[in-house]
Design a protein around this motif. Structure first.
Motif, PDB file in Angstrom:
ATOM      1  N   ALA A 250      30.631  39.789  35.871  1.00  0.00           N
ATOM      2  CA  ALA A 250      32.018  39.976  36.302  1.00  0.00           C
ATOM      3  C   ALA A 250      32.166  39.725  37.798  1.00  0.00           C
ATOM      4  O   ALA A 250      31.391  40.234  38.609  1.00  0.00           O
ATOM      5  N   GLN A 251      33.186  38.946  38.152  1.00  0.00           N
ATOM      6  CA  GLN A 251      33.538  38.705  39.543  1.00  0.00           C
ATOM      7  C   GLN A 251      34.816  39.437  39.939  1.00  0.00           C
ATOM      8  O   GLN A 251      34.945  39.922  41.050  1.00  0.00           O
ATOM      9  N   ASP A 252      35.760  39.506  39.010  1.00  0.00           N
ATOM     10  CA  ASP A 252      37.067  40.099  39.292  1.00  0.00           C
ATOM     11  C   ASP A 252      37.683  40.518  37.961  1.00  0.00           C
ATOM     12  O   ASP A 252      37.906  39.684  37.091  1.00  0.00           O
ATOM     13  N   THR A 253      37.934  41.806  37.785  1.00  0.00           N
ATOM     14  CA  THR A 253      38.467  42.293  36.512  1.00  0.00           C
ATOM     15  C   THR A 253      39.989  42.191  36.420  1.00  0.00           C
ATOM     16  O   THR A 253      40.570  42.562  35.399  1.00  0.00           O
ATOM     17  N   THR A 254      40.640  41.681  37.474  1.00  0.00           N
ATOM     18  CA  THR A 254      42.089  41.527  37.445  1.00  0.00           C
ATOM     19  C   THR A 254      42.499  40.648  36.267  1.00  0.00           C
ATOM     20  O   THR A 254      42.021  39.533  36.117  1.00  0.00           O
ATOM     21  N   THR A 302      35.006  36.469  34.884  1.00  0.00           N
ATOM     22  CA  THR A 302      33.974  35.662  35.545  1.00  0.00           C
ATOM     23  C   THR A 302      34.537  34.784  36.653  1.00  0.00           C
ATOM     24  O   THR A 302      33.781  34.085  37.334  1.00  0.00           O
ATOM     25  N   ASN A 303      35.863  34.789  36.847  1.00  0.00           N
ATOM     26  CA  ASN A 303      36.503  34.056  37.934  1.00  0.00           C
ATOM     27  C   ASN A 303      37.542  34.946  38.598  1.00  0.00           C
ATOM     28  O   ASN A 303      37.958  35.968  38.041  1.00  0.00           O
ATOM     29  N   LYS A 304      37.993  34.554  39.763  1.00  0.00           N
ATOM     30  CA  LYS A 304      38.984  35.343  40.493  1.00  0.00           C
ATOM     31  C   LYS A 304      40.385  35.073  39.958  1.00  0.00           C
ATOM     32  O   LYS A 304      40.700  33.986  39.495  1.00  0.00           O
TER      33      LYS A 304
END
Length: 327
Positions: A250-254, A302-304
């Protein structure tokens, strides 16, 4: 195919270029389109079903940007109105090392809150359509009344109502006001999606099973209980179904929860899940629906960003297949 109508906020998330520091210490951001209803609409469109957004944007450059991004994502924007009475909403985000985030919102009010009930076409919906909404735009405003009218209209047409509370306490004057608004609208939905972080706050009940059971009132036919990377559980009046999560970096859970909802609702649209068929469809196809939704949510982390991080169906199917091969 039936259509998704998402009503509520669309805004710009300013994502930090640094992780692991408080919002006050972030020195650089990049913009990304966001807002939970918009994220869900974009996910549904990306997976191949028609989707529209019911909202209002400011007559400003940020509104221009969001309109273009929604159109590029395949979302029908003919019902997105513009106003010069308020600006487009903004949210500044800080990210922890594990991708979890904190928000600071700029909207007092934002343009979305000015959408009024008179601007909702009561004849817009058809049987089999789905109306999806969250709690962010249920603060006292014209938009709250617009929600009421849209919910009544889609039900009158034979459509389905989906509600993800998506609690954002910084947007409310106090926690109890948020809770009361959610409890008012919960019985109006046929399908509820609720996270492990929200369940006790909303219901006031610490025992999970008891808390979920308490949600089955009014028109509620099914509850989806999400547990982040641990997966999700689906409760209907006939049973309980569990699907494990997917392990990703995970990079960003938004937007992960919105991508989950988008994947879930896409499958309901594909199966024309009108209210009188919802329970049967979920009981019969729960495994496929939950796995697709879990994979959709996982890959988005996995991405912003949210809309910009949505995976395509090929990536989702590949992840689902990889888990099958390793299980």
């Amino acid at each position: 195919m039936s259509r998704l109508y998402a009503i509520g906020e669309v805004l710009i998330d300013f994502i930090p270029l640094q992780k692991g520091c408080a919002l006050k210490d972030v020195t650089a951001f990049e913009r990304a389109p966001g807002g939970a209803p918009a994220n869900v609409a974009a996910a549904v469109a990306k997976y191949g079903a028609p989707s529209s957004l019911l909202t209002k944007l400011g007559s400003d450059a940020f509104g221009d940007f969001l309109l273009e991004e929604l159109q590029n994502a395949g979302v029908d924007t003919q019902h997105v109105l513009r106003t010069s009475e308020a600006n487009t909403g903004l949210a500044f985000v800080s990210l922890k090392e594990n991708g979890e985030r904190d928000f600071s919102f700029y909207r007092n009010p934002s343009a979305d809150l000015l959408l009024s009930e008179t601007e909702i076409d009561g004849n817009l919906f058809e049987a089999g359509d789905i109306l999806h909404f969250g709690s962010v735009d249920l603060v006292d405003s014209p938009m709250k009344q617009a929600h009421r009218k849209a919910i009544h209209a889609v039900k009158a047409a034979g459509g389905l109502v989906s509600f993800d509370p998506n609690v954002r306490l910084p947007l409310w004057s106090d926690a109890e006001s948020c809770r009361r608004a959610i409890l008012e609208f919960l019985p109006k939905a046929h399908l509820i999606k609720i996270s492990d972080e929200e369940l006790e706050f909303i219901t006031g009940i610490s025992d999970i099973e008891t808390a979920i059971s308490s949600l089955f009132r009014g028109d509620v036919q099914a509850v989806v209980y999400t547990r982040g990377s641990e997966g999700a559980e689906l409760y209907t009046k006939n049973g309980r179904y569990t699907a494990p999560g997917f392990k990703v970096q995970a990079q960003d859970t938004t937007g992960a929860g919105d991508a989950f909802v988008g994947g879930f609702l896409f499958h309901l649209l594909k199966r024309e899940a009108a209210p009188d068929r919802l329970t049967d469809i979920l009981d019969n196809y729960h495994e496929e629906i939950l796995h697709f939704a879990n994979a959709s949510g996982a890959l988005t982390t996995t991405n912003k960003g949210a809309i910009s991080a949505l995976p395509d169906t090929a990536a989702i199917e590949a992840l689902m297949k990889s888990q099958q091969l390793t299980s």
